[in-house]
Scaffold this active site. Structure first.
Site, PDB file in Angstrom:
ATOM      1  CE  LYS A 137     -32.004  21.165  65.076  1.00  0.00           C
ATOM      2  NZ  LYS A 137     -30.583  20.877  64.829  1.00  0.00           N
ATOM      3  CG  ASP A 193     -29.761  24.063  59.336  1.00  0.00           C
ATOM      4  OD1 ASP A 193     -28.536  24.293  59.336  1.00  0.00           O
ATOM      5  OD2 ASP A 193     -30.427  23.961  60.373  1.00  0.00           O
TER       6      ASP A 193
END
EC number: 2.5.1.19
Length: 426
Positions: free
Chosen positions: A22, A314
């Site tokens: 992403k 993350d």
């Protein structure tokens, strides 16, 4: 409400080709837009965040062609800034990787722009970036709450000069500033206030800028100098690496319940810091093997770790649920920025871990997790956060299985996640 029941899985093995990153996808789309020439992006992520970026670029007159499966994009660069003859309103969902860079990029050209998003986007801070852009002469105003979207931008170009930006909340603010700095009217000198979080994400930005022909002087992450008069030039082709954060779930699966799980698309040559997740698994006792563009995880008896995970925020979420299968108390430190992500991830993670029986200590910027003698099943709330859904799929390795509420939230980065996850069990 949609629910997905994951029954207990005794063993996983297989190979997973990870969808595109992403972070890299949205950065590369913006740089390709500002560059001269046509760029072909391959292994582009096909997910909500990328769709919001593509839709906005199209609305602003950028021409591109997508393959049938949306993973190859041929984009014609503008050889300069985005401009708009008429006022434009762009809706960016909950895509921080679109909101922050576009906010900065739209100050470079000429036009009137309004940036909006979902309700959660209006709770995600952007003030540090806006303050920095204003120091360079940008005209940005808040339409609701000070420091948060929605925003109004009246752009007439960005001046050069000295700018200070806080580094302790989100690296995306600095990323946005770095990407637009070469197109400012003069040299830009960026000074970082406080400690810079998530440094590896800045490395991704600098590597991509270099690929498009722009040099940045990095003074040990304390300051950055970007000379004026540089131009982005398309390198022709850009291969988007697999998403290292997405790889973390499959590597953890191999470590907990392998067999052998191989993820391809990330490896020793990766520019993403989140590949260091595999090092953490290794410290927990997992058997890890590295190739240039693959990583293999094999099962081993896992033990707890106590680590600063600021560099992999993350992927660190996956450690919180992998900790349920490790002996001892796992402590994940220096992760305050979990609180300003898709949801307050520290609070959400603590709440859901307690549901399955874990003993959890949630601090201002840390979490510690002690597994119970026996895990119990629960219905896990996902808070419209893709990573919450994917992290708690690890509970399928408990004897009780797990139910995931609103599993479709994985569409933000990995629409096909649960199909791929289940394939490893078969």
């Amino acid at each position: 409400m949609n629910q997905l029941r994951l029954e207990p899985i005794k063993k996983v093995s297989g190979t997973i080709n990870i969808p595109g990153s992403k972070s890299i996808s949205n950065r590369a789309l913006l740089l390709a837009t500002l560059a001269s020439g046509t760029t072909t992006l391959t292994n582009l992520l096909d997910s909500d965040d990328i769709r919001y970026m593509l839709a906005s670029l199209k609305q602003l007159g950028v021409s591109y062609r997508l393959s049938n499966n949306n993973t190859v994009c041929e984009l014609d660069g503008l050889a300069g800034p985005l401009n708009a003859g008429e006022p434009q309103t762009l809706f960016l969902g909950n895509a921080g990787t679109a909101m922050r860079p576009l906010c900065a990029a739209l100050t470079l050209g000429q036009g009137q722009f309004t940036l909006t998003g979902e309700p959660r986007m209006e709770e995600r801070p952007i003030g540090d970036l806006v303050d920095a852009l204003r120091q360079l002469g940008a005209e940005v105003s808040y339409l609701k709450n000070e420091g948060f979207p929605p925003l109004n931008i009246t752009s007439t170009g960005l001046n050069g000069g000295n700018v200070e930006i806080a580094g302790d909340l989100s690296s995306q603010f600095l990323t946005a500033l770095l990407m637009v700095a070469p197109l400012a009217k003069g040299d830009v000198n960026i000074k970082i206030k406080g400690e810079l979080v998530s440094k590896p994400y800045i490395d991704i930005t600098l590597a991509l800028m270099a690929q498009f022909g722009v040099e940045v002087q990095n003074n040990d992450y304390a300051s950055f100098v970007i000379k004026a008069g540089q131009r982005y030039v398309s390198p022709g082709k850009v291969l988007v690496e697999g998403d290292a954060s997405s790889a973390s779930y499959f590597l953890a699966a191999g470590a907990i319940q392998g067999g052998e799980v191989k993820v391809t698309g990330v490896g020793k040559l990766s520019i993403q810091g989140d590949v260091k997740f595999a090092d953490v698994l290794e410290q927990m006792g997992a058997d890890i093997e590295w190739g240039d563009d693959y990583i293999i995880a094999r099962q081993a008896k896992l033990k707890a770790v106590d680590l600063d995970m600021n560099h992999i925020p993350d992927a660190a979420m996956t450690i919180a649920t992998a900790a349920l299968f490790a002996t001892g108390t796992t402590r994940i430190r220096n992760i305050y920025n979990w609180r300003i992500k898709e949801t307050d991830r520290l609070a959400a993670m603590a709440t859901e871990l307690r549901k399955v029986g874990a003993i959890v200590d949630e601090g201002h910027d840390y979490i510690s997790v002690t597994p119970p003698a026996k895990l119990n099943t629960a219905a896990i709330d996902t808070y419209n956060d893709h990573r919450m859904a994917m992290c708690f799929s690890m509970m399928a390795f408990a004897d009780c299985g797990i139910t995931i509420n609103e599993p479709e939230c994985t569409s933000k980065t990995f629409p096909d996640y649960f199909n791929q996850f289940n394939a490893l069990a078969n």
